[in-house]
Design a protein around this motif. Structure first.
Motif, PDB file in Angstrom:
ATOM      1  N   ASP A  89      45.736  61.576  55.670  1.00 41.92           N
ATOM      2  CA  ASP A  89      46.711  60.911  56.228  1.00 41.92           C
ATOM      3  C   ASP A  89      47.224  59.670  55.067  1.00 41.92           C
ATOM      4  O   ASP A  89      48.206  59.147  55.031  1.00 41.92           O
ATOM      5  CB  ASP A  89      46.741  60.317  57.477  1.00 41.92           C
ATOM      6  CG  ASP A  89      46.701  61.332  58.525  1.00 41.92           C
ATOM      7  OD1 ASP A  89      47.124  62.369  58.426  1.00 41.92           O
ATOM      8  OD2 ASP A  89      45.940  60.983  59.804  1.00 41.92           O
ATOM      9  N   ILE A  91      48.014  59.255  51.511  1.00 41.17           N
ATOM     10  CA  ILE A  91      48.062  60.287  50.107  1.00 41.17           C
ATOM     11  C   ILE A  91      48.380  59.417  49.018  1.00 41.17           C
ATOM     12  O   ILE A  91      49.276  58.697  48.906  1.00 41.17           O
ATOM     13  CB  ILE A  91      49.289  61.343  50.575  1.00 41.17           C
ATOM     14  CG1 ILE A  91      49.061  61.904  51.968  1.00 41.17           C
ATOM     15  CG2 ILE A  91      49.502  61.960  49.461  1.00 41.17           C
ATOM     16  CD1 ILE A  91      49.753  61.475  53.102  1.00 41.17           C
ATOM     17  N   GLU A  92      47.546  59.721  47.896  1.00 43.46           N
ATOM     18  CA  GLU A  92      47.846  58.898  46.559  1.00 43.46           C
ATOM     19  C   GLU A  92      48.535  59.938  45.751  1.00 43.46           C
ATOM     20  O   GLU A  92      47.988  61.009  45.612  1.00 43.46           O
ATOM     21  CB  GLU A  92      46.345  58.503  45.962  1.00 43.46           C
ATOM     22  CG  GLU A  92      45.897  57.185  46.802  1.00 43.46           C
ATOM     23  CD  GLU A  92      44.759  56.744  46.004  1.00 43.46           C
ATOM     24  OE1 GLU A  92      45.033  56.151  44.883  1.00 43.46           O
ATOM     25  OE2 GLU A  92      43.659  56.531  46.544  1.00 43.46           O
ATOM     26  N   ILE A  93      49.415  59.663  45.065  1.00 44.09           N
ATOM     27  CA  ILE A  93      50.553  60.523  44.209  1.00 44.09           C
ATOM     28  C   ILE A  93      50.530  59.940  42.929  1.00 44.09           C
ATOM     29  O   ILE A  93      50.978  58.447  42.733  1.00 44.09           O
ATOM     30  CB  ILE A  93      51.873  60.844  45.047  1.00 44.09           C
ATOM     31  CG1 ILE A  93      51.763  61.499  46.437  1.00 44.09           C
ATOM     32  CG2 ILE A  93      52.785  61.586  43.865  1.00 44.09           C
ATOM     33  CD1 ILE A  93      52.902  61.414  47.208  1.00 44.09           C
ATOM     34  N   ILE A 107      57.602  65.845  49.870  1.00 47.47           N
ATOM     35  CA  ILE A 107      56.915  64.621  50.504  1.00 47.47           C
ATOM     36  C   ILE A 107      58.047  64.459  51.773  1.00 47.47           C
ATOM     37  O   ILE A 107      57.655  63.982  52.723  1.00 47.47           O
ATOM     38  CB  ILE A 107      56.948  63.443  49.875  1.00 47.47           C
ATOM     39  CG1 ILE A 107      55.839  63.489  48.752  1.00 47.47           C
ATOM     40  CG2 ILE A 107      56.710  62.278  50.550  1.00 47.47           C
ATOM     41  CD1 ILE A 107      55.691  62.603  47.616  1.00 47.47           C
ATOM     42  N   LYS A 110      57.607  66.680  54.721  1.00 45.63           N
ATOM     43  CA  LYS A 110      56.088  66.636  55.445  1.00 45.63           C
ATOM     44  C   LYS A 110      56.101  65.051  56.149  1.00 45.63           C
ATOM     45  O   LYS A 110      55.263  64.924  56.880  1.00 45.63           O
ATOM     46  CB  LYS A 110      54.838  66.450  54.378  1.00 45.63           C
ATOM     47  CG  LYS A 110      54.764  67.911  53.933  1.00 45.63           C
ATOM     48  CD  LYS A 110      53.521  68.125  52.882  1.00 45.63           C
ATOM     49  CE  LYS A 110      53.416  69.445  52.526  1.00 45.63           C
ATOM     50  NZ  LYS A 110      52.324  69.570  51.602  1.00 45.63           N
ATOM     51  N   VAL A 111      56.987  64.140  55.777  1.00 46.52           N
ATOM     52  CA  VAL A 111      56.934  62.855  56.420  1.00 46.52           C
ATOM     53  C   VAL A 111      57.256  63.000  57.863  1.00 46.52           C
ATOM     54  O   VAL A 111      56.442  62.204  58.617  1.00 46.52           O
ATOM     55  CB  VAL A 111      58.138  61.930  55.771  1.00 46.52           C
ATOM     56  CG1 VAL A 111      58.363  60.879  56.563  1.00 46.52           C
ATOM     57  CG2 VAL A 111      57.697  61.492  54.512  1.00 46.52           C
ATOM     58  N   LYS A 121      50.549  57.057  58.414  1.00 46.67           N
ATOM     59  CA  LYS A 121      50.412  57.957  57.219  1.00 46.67           C
ATOM     60  C   LYS A 121      50.893  57.037  56.104  1.00 46.67           C
ATOM     61  O   LYS A 121      52.236  56.657  56.181  1.00 46.67           O
ATOM     62  CB  LYS A 121      51.388  59.414  57.414  1.00 46.67           C
ATOM     63  CG  LYS A 121      51.174  60.158  56.134  1.00 46.67           C
ATOM     64  CD  LYS A 121      52.115  61.456  56.422  1.00 46.67           C
ATOM     65  CE  LYS A 121      51.311  62.280  57.497  1.00 46.67           C
ATOM     66  NZ  LYS A 121      52.163  63.453  57.637  1.00 46.67           N
ATOM     67  N   TYR A 123      51.532  56.677  52.032  1.00 45.65           N
ATOM     68  CA  TYR A 123      52.017  57.342  50.517  1.00 45.65           C
ATOM     69  C   TYR A 123      51.988  56.385  49.663  1.00 45.65           C
ATOM     70  O   TYR A 123      52.752  55.256  49.628  1.00 45.65           O
ATOM     71  CB  TYR A 123      53.256  57.991  50.684  1.00 45.65           C
ATOM     72  CG  TYR A 123      53.375  59.292  51.552  1.00 45.65           C
ATOM     73  CD1 TYR A 123      53.057  60.405  50.978  1.00 45.65           C
ATOM     74  CD2 TYR A 123      53.997  59.153  52.764  1.00 45.65           C
ATOM     75  CE1 TYR A 123      53.264  61.650  51.614  1.00 45.65           C
ATOM     76  CE2 TYR A 123      53.915  60.149  53.516  1.00 45.65           C
ATOM     77  CZ  TYR A 123      53.749  61.511  53.096  1.00 45.65           C
ATOM     78  OH  TYR A 123      53.745  62.786  53.731  1.00 45.65           O
ATOM     79  N   VAL A 125      52.365  55.580  46.054  1.00 42.19           N
ATOM     80  CA  VAL A 125      52.888  56.456  44.708  1.00 42.19           C
ATOM     81  C   VAL A 125      52.596  55.473  43.335  1.00 42.19           C
ATOM     82  O   VAL A 125      53.245  54.614  43.450  1.00 42.19           O
ATOM     83  CB  VAL A 125      54.327  56.748  45.126  1.00 42.19           C
ATOM     84  CG1 VAL A 125      54.779  57.410  43.786  1.00 42.19           C
ATOM     85  CG2 VAL A 125      54.637  57.478  46.399  1.00 42.19           C
ATOM     86  N   VAL A 150      55.213  56.096  59.343  1.00 38.88           N
ATOM     87  CA  VAL A 150      54.894  56.391  57.966  1.00 38.88           C
ATOM     88  C   VAL A 150      55.014  54.996  56.981  1.00 38.88           C
ATOM     89  O   VAL A 150      56.011  54.170  57.412  1.00 38.88           O
ATOM     90  CB  VAL A 150      56.058  57.329  57.267  1.00 38.88           C
ATOM     91  CG1 VAL A 150      55.941  57.470  55.838  1.00 38.88           C
ATOM     92  CG2 VAL A 150      55.774  58.707  57.945  1.00 38.88           C
ATOM     93  N   PHE A 152      55.294  53.431  52.835  1.00 34.64           N
ATOM     94  CA  PHE A 152      55.417  53.845  51.487  1.00 34.64           C
ATOM     95  C   PHE A 152      54.999  52.739  50.729  1.00 34.64           C
ATOM     96  O   PHE A 152      55.585  51.517  51.016  1.00 34.64           O
ATOM     97  CB  PHE A 152      56.790  54.156  50.970  1.00 34.64           C
ATOM     98  CG  PHE A 152      57.185  55.529  51.470  1.00 34.64           C
ATOM     99  CD1 PHE A 152      56.883  56.735  50.530  1.00 34.64           C
ATOM    100  CD2 PHE A 152      58.060  55.755  52.524  1.00 34.64           C
ATOM    101  CE1 PHE A 152      57.239  57.961  50.865  1.00 34.64           C
ATOM    102  CE2 PHE A 152      58.145  57.262  52.938  1.00 34.64           C
ATOM    103  CZ  PHE A 152      57.884  58.341  52.111  1.00 34.64           C
TER     104      PHE A 152
END
Length: 561
Positions: A89, A91-93, A107, A110-111, A121, A123, A125, A150, A152
């Motif tokens: 859950d 996630i490194e992008i 992305i 799937k969010v 969750k 993300y 980036v 979520v 970011f």
């Protein structure tokens, strides 16, 4: 691989471990405790300052089973899973390799799915500025109103490349470069924990070479540990970082201050033979003099020093080096650095720069000669002021005083002795003048050899125009140069003495500005013609000149030698 790099082993796992970013960590900790977490963050700043580490710590803190907490516990299943990457859950992008529209659309799709193992969750980036314009546009709506579960966290080293529409939808935190003192403190903790024997001075060398990045510092420390034998010494740190030792910089600084070009070039050759990079060396020299200037201006700001440790040799050199010399050296080094970027032979420009810096005294030597001139100008201004307050003319003086006023008003700062010049012209011969002219260049060279370089510069725009067996008339292009030369008795005596050695005649030197010389010479020629006498047949008019007067008229003719 069994061995891991130091920066990976010692990656911060708590906000407390993020060095030098208290303004960021304190704000995030307060937000966590107050449960005022934003849905999107932007972490910007130089490389190796803790942006990605802070993002992972924040991801652990919001998902910690003991939340709300200011620090993740690193003991619960959520914290351990995020740390070892087993929880999907978080996630490194890498935006550098996933910068297209399709990846961002994936992305976005799937969010909407809820996290499977933790509360949020997240993300992360990295290098978000590498996304394309289409990818940014695809991210806009999701970034502004993501689902409640979520978060970011965007990280970048170049925030100016990110569209303002993205920045406005995030909370922005600017990470700054870490100070050398903070980096040294962190490295001391690491070497103590790992049992590595290391000099404190070596840690300072590594910290300064890291330029504010903790990851760079730990990578250099890793290299130094591998390079060293039993103990990490200063020499090991200098070799690994490519830096120049402070003792060498001080040695070269002394050579520049003492104007010893030979010692400076010898030291430079020794440095380059050791394999040091000229570009890195000149950067170290610029920072060396920058630190010297800061030390002289504010000795208490030791934390602002970039390359220097305040040892006895450095303090002694700083005490004898003036600010003007520091400005000149930094300017010269900066010009050489710019020239070295576009050449295949940087060593040549570096050697030329060292020689120029060792010859600064010649440029600065002419400065004190201006001071007598400035004092002379002040005296003349005072006399003019007194003259304006108390004019000497009176009614009893009649027409005589009225006639003198214009003369005093029109009189220039320097009046050549017309009587002396006329006497010289009466006895002058072309043979004597040619003899002086033939020795003129040799005379200038001897003046320079007698440590009268700045005075000899006054003769650059001067030339001998008349000479007899006992006197010489020198014409100056500028009146101020003539005045400065004629008021310097030692200079005049030196000219006469040198010409006496070269010609065997004791010559009295008379100076005249060019404008006054033309008038005096014309007046002398007219008087000789009227008297019907003159040396070397000056009373007899040249037949060519007489014919030219008949053709063009006397008023249009100008006679020059």
């Amino acid at each position: 691989m069994a061995y891991q790099a130091l920066y990976r082993v010692w990656r911060p796992q708590r906000f407390f471990d993020v060095v030098g970013q208290e303004h960021v960590t304190t704000t995030l900790q307060n937000a966590l405790l107050q449960e005022k977490i934003s849905h999107a963050y932007l972490f910007s700043g130089p490389r190796g300052t803790g942006k990605t580490s802070a993002a992972k710590i924040l991801a652990k803190a919001v998902n910690c089973e003991r939340a709300p907490v200011s620090e993740p516990c690193n003991e619960c299943a959520s914290c351990r899973g995020i740390t070892d990457g087993s929880i999907s859950d978080v996630i490194e992008i890498d935006a550098a390799s996933n910068n297209g529209v399709e990846e961002i659309r994936d992305i976005r799709d799937k969010v909407k799915y809820a996290p499977s193992a933790v509360k949020y969750k997240v993300y992360i980036v990295d290098e978000v500025h590498m996304l394309s314009i289409g990818a940014f546009n695809a991210l806009l709506k999701t970034l502004e109103e993501p689902p409640r579960h979520v978060m970011f966290i965007l990280a970048t080293t170049e925030p100016h490349k990110i569209p303002l529409t993205i920045i406005s939808r995030t909370q922005r935190f600017d990470f700054k470069r870490i100070t050398s003192q903070a980096i040294v403190g962190r490295m001391k903790l690491i070497v103590d924990e790992t049992g590595v024997d290391c000099d404190d001075t070596a840690l300072h060398v590594i910290a300064r070479a890291a330029e504010g990045g903790m990851r760079d510092a730990l990578s250099l420390l890793d290299q130094a540990i591998s390079f060293s034998q039993d103990r990490v010494t200063v020499e090991d740190a200098l070799t690994v970082t490519g830096s120049v030792s402070q003792s060498f910089l001080t040695q070269l600084g002394k050579a520049i201050h003492e104007k010893d070009a030979a010692s400076g070039l010898e030291a430079l050759d020794e440095l380059l033979q050791a394999g040091k990079d000229p570009a890195r060396f000149i950067e170290d020299m610029i920072y060396f003099y920058r630190d010297m200037l800061l030390y002289k201006a504010a000795p208490g700001l030791e934390e602002s020093m970039e390359r220097v440790m305040l040892d006895e040799e450095f303090q002694q050199l700083a005490s004898v080096t003036g600010n003007g010399e520091i400005y000149e050296v930094i300017d010269g080094l900066n010009k050489a650095q710019q020239e070295m970027r576009w050449t295949n032979h940087p060593r040549v420009f570096l050697e030329v720069a060292i020689v120029k810096l060792c010859q600064l005294e010649q440029q600065q030597g002419a400065v004190p000669e201006v001071e007598p001139l400035l004092r002379r100008i002040e005296q003349l201004e005072e006399k003019l002021a007194r003259f304006g307050e108390n004019p000497p003319a009176s009614a009893a003086q009649g027409e005589g005083a009225a006639q003198k006023k214009p003369q005093r008003t029109n009189r220039k700062g320097f009046q050549a002795p017309a009587g002396k010049i006329n006497e010289v012209l009466k006895q002058a011969t072309k043979q004597d003048l040619q003899e002086v002219k033939g020795r003129w260049g040799e005379m200038l060279g001897m003046l320079v050899g007698r440590q009268m370089r700045s005075q000899a510069a006054l003769l650059n725009e001067a030339e001998p125009v008349a000479s007899s067996s006992s006197a010489l008339v020198i014409k100056f292009k500028y009146e101020i140069h003539c005045q400065m030369a004629m008021e310097n008795e030692r200079f005049i005596q030196a000219i006469g003495a040198i010409l006496g050695e070269l010609t065997g005649k004791q010559l009295q030197v008379v100076g005249v500005p060019e404008e006054q010389w033309l008038k005096i010479r014309e007046s002398f020629i007219n008087s000789q013609q009227n008297d019907g006498s003159g040396e070397d047949g000056e009373s007899e008019e040249d037949p060519l000149i007489a014919e030219a007067k008949k053709l063009f008229g006397e008023e249009l003719i100008q006679i020059q030698d």
